[in-house]
Design a protein around this motif. Structure first.
Motif, mmCIF file in Angstrom:
data_model
loop_
_atom_site.group_PDB
_atom_site.id
_atom_site.type_symbol
_atom_site.label_atom_id
_atom_site.label_comp_id
_atom_site.label_asym_id
_atom_site.label_seq_id
_atom_site.Cartn_x
_atom_site.Cartn_y
_atom_site.Cartn_z
ATOM 1 N N GLY A 183 0.810 -1.214 0.000
ATOM 2 C CA GLY A 183 0.000 0.000 0.000
ATOM 3 C C GLY A 183 0.841 1.260 0.000
ATOM 4 O O GLY A 183 2.044 1.234 -0.275
ATOM 5 N N SER A 184 0.198 2.376 0.326
ATOM 6 C CA SER A 184 0.895 3.666 0.357
ATOM 7 C C SER A 184 0.375 4.517 1.503
ATOM 8 O O SER A 184 -0.765 4.375 1.944
ATOM 9 N N VAL A 185 1.247 5.411 1.961
ATOM 10 C CA VAL A 185 0.982 6.258 3.125
ATOM 11 C C VAL A 185 1.321 7.692 2.757
ATOM 12 O O VAL A 185 2.349 7.946 2.121
ATOM 13 N N LYS A 186 0.458 8.629 3.158
ATOM 14 C CA LYS A 186 0.811 10.036 2.950
ATOM 15 C C LYS A 186 1.118 10.684 4.295
ATOM 16 O O LYS A 186 0.522 10.348 5.321
ATOM 17 N N LEU A 187 2.081 11.583 4.275
ATOM 18 C CA LEU A 187 2.391 12.417 5.426
ATOM 19 C C LEU A 187 1.826 13.781 5.122
ATOM 20 O O LEU A 187 2.116 14.370 4.079
ATOM 21 N N ASN A 188 0.990 14.293 6.032
ATOM 22 C CA ASN A 188 0.379 15.589 5.777
ATOM 23 C C ASN A 188 0.322 16.435 7.027
ATOM 24 O O ASN A 188 0.574 15.962 8.148
ATOM 25 N N SER A 207 4.675 14.184 1.862
ATOM 26 C CA SER A 207 5.347 13.045 1.247
ATOM 27 C C SER A 207 4.347 11.919 1.034
ATOM 28 O O SER A 207 3.330 11.856 1.718
ATOM 29 N N ILE A 208 4.656 11.051 0.085
ATOM 30 C CA ILE A 208 3.882 9.829 -0.133
ATOM 31 C C ILE A 208 4.885 8.690 -0.156
ATOM 32 O O ILE A 208 5.877 8.722 -0.887
ATOM 33 N N SER A 225 10.329 3.549 4.666
ATOM 34 C CA SER A 225 10.014 3.764 6.075
ATOM 35 C C SER A 225 9.257 5.078 6.236
ATOM 36 O O SER A 225 9.298 5.946 5.365
ATOM 37 N N VAL A 226 8.580 5.197 7.364
ATOM 38 C CA VAL A 226 7.726 6.352 7.629
ATOM 39 C C VAL A 226 8.296 7.125 8.813
ATOM 40 O O VAL A 226 8.306 6.629 9.941
ATOM 41 N N CYS A 227 8.793 8.336 8.556
ATOM 42 C CA CYS A 227 9.353 9.213 9.611
ATOM 43 C C CYS A 227 10.415 8.519 10.450
ATOM 44 O O CYS A 227 10.469 8.681 11.668
ATOM 45 N N GLU A 228 11.280 7.766 9.787
ATOM 46 C CA GLU A 228 12.317 7.015 10.492
ATOM 47 C C GLU A 228 13.279 7.907 11.257
ATOM 48 O O GLU A 228 13.831 7.506 12.268
ATOM 49 N N LEU A 229 13.456 9.145 10.821
ATOM 50 C CA LEU A 229 14.409 10.026 11.503
ATOM 51 C C LEU A 229 13.989 10.321 12.929
ATOM 52 O O LEU A 229 14.819 10.616 13.788
ATOM 53 N N LEU A 230 12.694 10.172 13.236
ATOM 54 C CA LEU A 230 12.235 10.405 14.603
ATOM 55 C C LEU A 230 12.550 9.239 15.531
ATOM 56 O O LEU A 230 12.283 9.309 16.730
ATOM 57 N N ALA A 237 -3.141 6.254 5.828
ATOM 58 C CA ALA A 237 -3.136 5.225 4.792
ATOM 59 C C ALA A 237 -3.887 5.752 3.574
ATOM 60 O O ALA A 237 -5.028 6.177 3.677
ATOM 61 N N MET A 238 -3.230 5.747 2.412
ATOM 62 C CA MET A 238 -3.874 6.193 1.171
ATOM 63 C C MET A 238 -4.653 5.058 0.511
ATOM 64 O O MET A 238 -5.490 5.301 -0.346
#
Length: 198
Positions: free
Chosen positions: A40-45, A57-58, A64-69, A82-83
């Protein structure tokens, strides 16, 4: 995949499935997990004061999703939504940091991914500061295509609607539609059955 799935499972990773439009985490939440998209796909908003959505971002399979945190204790500055129906592999933050300490190749891959994302974010921000709509749109398309291996023209199907492109570039939807058509006539992109290929 950014980090090997079996390796993530061996550090207490587990799968969670999300429905389309379901919130994975909210702006202001404290990061407690490493998230890697399996399907699937995820958007950061971010939702602004005027209730306008800004898509930052998509993310797709393997990213990975926001791995820097994972490396700091600050709250999420964005929402993850979740898109589409998607599965996310989650690893508790302490175990993920232990994984990186014990597996050099995984640590290098994560650092490289963060560096590439930051590099392209800088370019995207510079493009979004332009007064020219085609510069903004081309910058966004280049940013998203940068996460794929195929750099040939028209190989990337843009996973964004015209409305989402407007949201990301802070342009009016009419401006995006007009600019995309002009970019097609200049052979900078192709449109097939309403989809943009860059």
């Amino acid at each position: 995949m950014l980090v090997d799935v079996d390796l993530l499972f061996s550090y207490n990773g587990f799968i969670k499935t999300y429905s389309r439009s379901e919130v994975i985490f909210k702006e202001g939440d404290i990061p407690r997990f490493y998230y890697q998209v399996i399907t699937g796909s995820v958007k950061l908003n971010h939702i602004g004061e005027d209730n306008k959505e800004l898509i930052q971002s998509i993310l797709r399979e393997g990213q990975s999703v926001c791995e820097l945190l994972s490396f700091i204790d600050d709250p999420f500055p964005v929402n993850a939504i979740a898109m589409s129906e998607c599965t996310i592999l989650k690893v508790p933050k302490p175990e993920f940091l232990q994984l990186l300490d014990e597996h050099h190749e995984a640590a290098i891959a994560v650092r490289k991914f963060i560096a590439q994302r930051l590099y392209h974010k800088f370019i995207m921000m510079q493009n979004n500061a332009s007064k020219y709509s085609h510069v903004r749109i081309k910058g966004i398309l280049e940013y998203f295509k940068s996460f794929t291996d195929d750099e040939t023209p028209y190989s990337y199907e843009v996973p964004l609607t015209r409305k989402q492109l407007a949201s990301i570039t802070d342009l009016r939807i009419e401006t995006v539609i007009r600019t995309v058509k002009k970019m097609e006539s200049e052979k900078l992109l192709k449109i097939k059955k309403g989809k943009i290929y860059f």
